[in-house]
Design a protein around this motif. Structure first.
Motif, mmCIF file in Angstrom:
data_model
loop_
_atom_site.group_PDB
_atom_site.id
_atom_site.type_symbol
_atom_site.label_atom_id
_atom_site.label_comp_id
_atom_site.label_asym_id
_atom_site.label_seq_id
_atom_site.Cartn_x
_atom_site.Cartn_y
_atom_site.Cartn_z
ATOM 1 N N GLN B 203 -35.381 14.302 -32.798
ATOM 2 C CA GLN B 203 -33.996 14.671 -32.477
ATOM 3 C C GLN B 203 -33.335 14.231 -33.464
ATOM 4 N N LEU B 233 -32.776 16.470 -44.540
ATOM 5 C CA LEU B 233 -34.027 17.698 -43.372
ATOM 6 C C LEU B 233 -34.615 17.921 -45.586
ATOM 7 N N GLU B 301 -42.102 19.960 -39.401
ATOM 8 C CA GLU B 301 -41.265 20.858 -39.117
ATOM 9 C C GLU B 301 -40.597 21.200 -38.621
ATOM 10 N N ILE B 302 -39.246 21.647 -38.961
ATOM 11 C CA ILE B 302 -38.175 21.286 -38.240
ATOM 12 C C ILE B 302 -38.320 23.297 -36.867
ATOM 13 N N ASN B 303 -38.004 22.367 -36.162
ATOM 14 C CA ASN B 303 -38.256 23.350 -34.977
ATOM 15 C C ASN B 303 -36.773 24.213 -34.605
ATOM 16 N N GLY B 304 -35.617 23.097 -34.562
ATOM 17 C CA GLY B 304 -34.362 23.815 -34.216
ATOM 18 C C GLY B 304 -33.266 23.252 -35.151
ATOM 19 N N MET B 305 -32.219 24.068 -35.568
ATOM 20 C CA MET B 305 -31.364 23.272 -36.510
ATOM 21 C C MET B 305 -29.995 24.026 -36.320
ATOM 22 N N TRP B 306 -28.825 23.308 -35.548
ATOM 23 C CA TRP B 306 -27.868 23.841 -35.512
ATOM 24 C C TRP B 306 -26.118 23.342 -35.695
ATOM 25 N N LYS B 325 -34.865 19.625 -34.567
ATOM 26 C CA LYS B 325 -35.279 18.777 -33.459
ATOM 27 C C LYS B 325 -36.812 18.873 -35.304
ATOM 28 N N THR B 327 -40.801 18.075 -35.901
ATOM 29 C CA THR B 327 -42.174 17.821 -34.904
ATOM 30 C C THR B 327 -43.330 17.254 -35.446
ATOM 31 N N PHE B 362 -38.919 11.757 -28.913
ATOM 32 C CA PHE B 362 -39.494 13.500 -28.100
ATOM 33 C C PHE B 362 -40.743 12.636 -28.016
#
Lengths: 459, 459
Positions: B203, B233, B301-306, B325, B327, B362
């Protein structure tokens, strides 16, 4: 008269702060539909307060969105008419957890009042009500004619006000337009802002596969909507902060040597700002000072961005949706409609493979600059100086009050931006607050200005 | 015997589906603390079901996280022992609004059962319970010794299972390890997966100024945390999808001509996949086919972004926080710990000015490949073929089952990945489902395999 005003404001200070607290407690967040009723309550509160200080012809004019409040007092024969503008709506409050005290439970700490809207714009506008109340109660009349125009959509781009102004030019006829919705450069240094940046922006929605995918099974094989968004957003600016949207800078005027010199003379402390914001570096377009970057250069900023898994821990998903909100601050000659068109073209030209992108424009505002030599503006400078005891600075502002450009275009009268905010008061951010010393002095500045205006116009 | 099994499974099909529905209704989301009790209920449900089908020595072994469920039946003297692994935890369900029916209210439509966990892994694991129930009820005993190991932390990286396996090697001693948590390549074409990618991720938390700022007042002058994150990113991959993290590919083996030929012989339809996912293009690392990119090439891969404002409408904020996030899927010889180190170094080397960045790893999983010529794996291929009537494909998988590498390293026994999932069944995504034709046929494959195993090992 100076003494009468001073005594009146001193005597009623607590009562005025109680009233301000009451007003700041109304969560009139215009952008969120769940606060529609609260926003209406904001309008009603203002209408009621205008009545109490002797204003007449009070009306909530309905619009397609939130109502416009109008009121006047026009019994000062052969005296100038001042149109006072403000807004009763406020910004959303998130992230809520960063507020030290609740945004709609105003709290006074260290002679500052903390609440959403404390400076932007409820606190500042409220001062006009109380300055006029003071003049009215002391003299039984006002030195000038006054008209009030308070909208509830400033924070969402004043969507419906231009049409209202266009259709009500006679009602709004005046000699000078007075607005307190800007700030000073530093504590104890009054400033009048003679230029504002405009605003144009879009929401970008990226859509990939029909649904979220497992990043193990599909990862590496299918476009990830977040990567596509990142690639697209990164294409907007280069590593030197220069905006890469084609023709974006075409109409931007180079800074004159005179302006450069004037800004340098302000002795703005970049180190002081770094310390205040707790950042190691101030970052922006290469080749310009901080003042230049925030006053006279256009910007492109991501205001929000989201997609995929945002919860606790790990979720190995390959997201199929990604979203961003971006807005540009514009400088004179840039046309918001044209900028939205250029942004849209840029997105279309830079959309990565494997996704589709939708662009939705936000409400816009034109940039504005007025000659600060106008007598009504110079008089405002003198009123500030009388109360604060130091010369008034003439500055430009980085923010946007879209309606200022509209007033300029439709009503064609000088606009006095008499701001009392301070840097670091967290407009639009958690822990917004307003220094009460500027509340106290500002009331005196406004009362003095309204009293002096007839002379200025008779000269 | 084939007929007895068939008749039994046909007779009890409705009852089995009712039980499966009951199990899929338990929201055992291991990653969310609010579902801790539900996850425990998942473990208890399984323990109870194991008891009902005649298993013994049933125990919920506590761990620092969710318990490990163990059970066995070891009365088949001189017969091989099969260790059956599965997991009772599931992925989170957001975005919830995209589910056609509630994720924990299983619904059968079009001979598919829709629910979170339908394929991954509750539905697939459940088949082992029912195949063994069938064998037990028909014969009063089992053709092999059976041990069950079901964990509740697969979706959060099997954090506590390696220690459990390490400490319980005697308890878990077996001749072959059987797992149904993977998929087939296409409908009606059984496949055995002999390789899986590993997993490593971090993360990334970006922090700028002390708070959110007004984009008008500060915009262009101060680093925007979202822009900094986007820049960071975007630095991870180039426009051809090649990962730019230094030394990331160092240990990745080139694909052999033999493997290339074998993958090409699968006749995988990229057009079919595009249609299924409703995308115009399949996107990924240049120079590799879709199969190669998802089976034998590592990914990032970006699994989440905010960050910033995500609500309705516009908020002209300059956000001071941004999060992502990411992975990586890893291939043989890549070490998850080393990859996390390389990712961290990359972030530190590419942090834009004016922000600080925190990197939090992670949980990780190593990649795994086993020779598919092993008799226990070939026997599984024959069992598939008997039921499905077509030859079994030997494939590799893009996903990760971290525990597979652990089993390989600690227990050192052949691992049979007998998957019954199908592409498009939305593992980890909204509307996860499981084709009931594979539920029906899979039960028969498992029963056949367990029955044939003694012969295989006596050869």
């Amino acid at each position: 008269m100076h003494n009468d005003i001073h005594n009146y404001l001193t005597k009623y200070r607590d009562q005025h702060l109680n009233e301000l607290t009451e007003w700041l407690s109304i969560p009139s967040v215009s952008s969120l539909s769940e606060h529609k009723e609260d926003t209406l309550r904001g309008a009603e509160w203002i209408a009621d307060s205008l009545k109490k200080i002797g204003m007449e012809n009070i009306k909530l004019h309905p619009t397609k969105g939130h109502p416009v409040v109008y009121a006047d007092w026009i019994h000062a024969e052969n005296k100038p008419t001042v149109l006072i503008y403000g807004h009763y709506d406020v910004q959303p409050v998130d992230p809520l957890h960063l507020w030290e005290t609740a945004p709609f439970e105003p709290t006074i700490r260290d002679n500052k009042i903390f609440a959403r809207g404390a400076t932007d714009d409820k606190g500042q506008f409220f001062m006009h009500l109380k300055a006029i109340e003071a003049l009215m109660n002391i003299h039984g009349e006002l030195p000038v004619n006054v008209k009030f125009l308070i909208e509830g959509e400033e924070e969402i781009g004043s969507v419906n006000l231009p049409a209202f102004v266009e259709e009500n030019q006679e009602l709004l006829a005046s000699d000078v337009i007075l607005i307190s919705d800007t700030g000073m450069q530093e504590k104890g240094r009054p400033a009048i802002c003679y230029g504002l940046r405009g605003l144009a922006g879009v929401q970008i929605d990226v859509k990939g596969a029909k649904g979220d995918l497992h990043s193990g099974l599909y990862g590496g094989g299918v476009q990830n909507a977040l990567h596509a968004l990142v690639q697209l957003l990164e294409s907007f600016r280069d590593d030197n902060g220069v905006i890469q949207v084609k023709r974006f800078y075409d109409k931007v005027e180079a800074l004159s040597d005179e302006e450069k010199a004037a800004y340098n003379a302000l002795n703005f402390s970049e180190d002081g700002l770094k310390e205040e914001l707790t950042v190691e570096e101030l970052v922006g377009e290469e080749g310009y000072t901080y003042i230049e970057r925030t006053w006279v250069r256009p910007t492109l900023e991501i205001n929000g961005m989201w997609g995929g898994f945002q919860g606790e821990g790990i979720k190995t998903v390959l997201p199929n949706e990604a979203h961003a909100k971006i807005t540009c601050r514009l400088v004179p000659n840039q046309d918001p409609d044209e900028i939205v068109e250029l942004l849209t073209k840029h997105v279309n030209a830079h959309t990565p493979p494997g996704v589709t992108v939708t662009v939705t424009p936000f409400d816009k505002g034109a940039p504005y600059v007025t000659p600060y030599s106008h007598p009504a503006i110079q008089a405002a400078g003198r009123s500030y100086e009388k109360v604060y005891g130091v010369p008034t600075q003439f500055i430009r502002g980085g923010g946007s009050i879209p309606i200022v450009a509209t007033f300029d275009q439709i009503l064609q009268k000088p606009i006095v931006l008499m701001g009392f905010g301070l840097p670091g008061e967290n407009f639009h951010a958690p822990n917004e607050h307003f220094h009460l010393e500027n509340f106290d002095q500002g009331l005196r500045v406004i009362a003095n200005y309204l009293s002096e205006l007839p002379q200025t116009f008779s000269k």
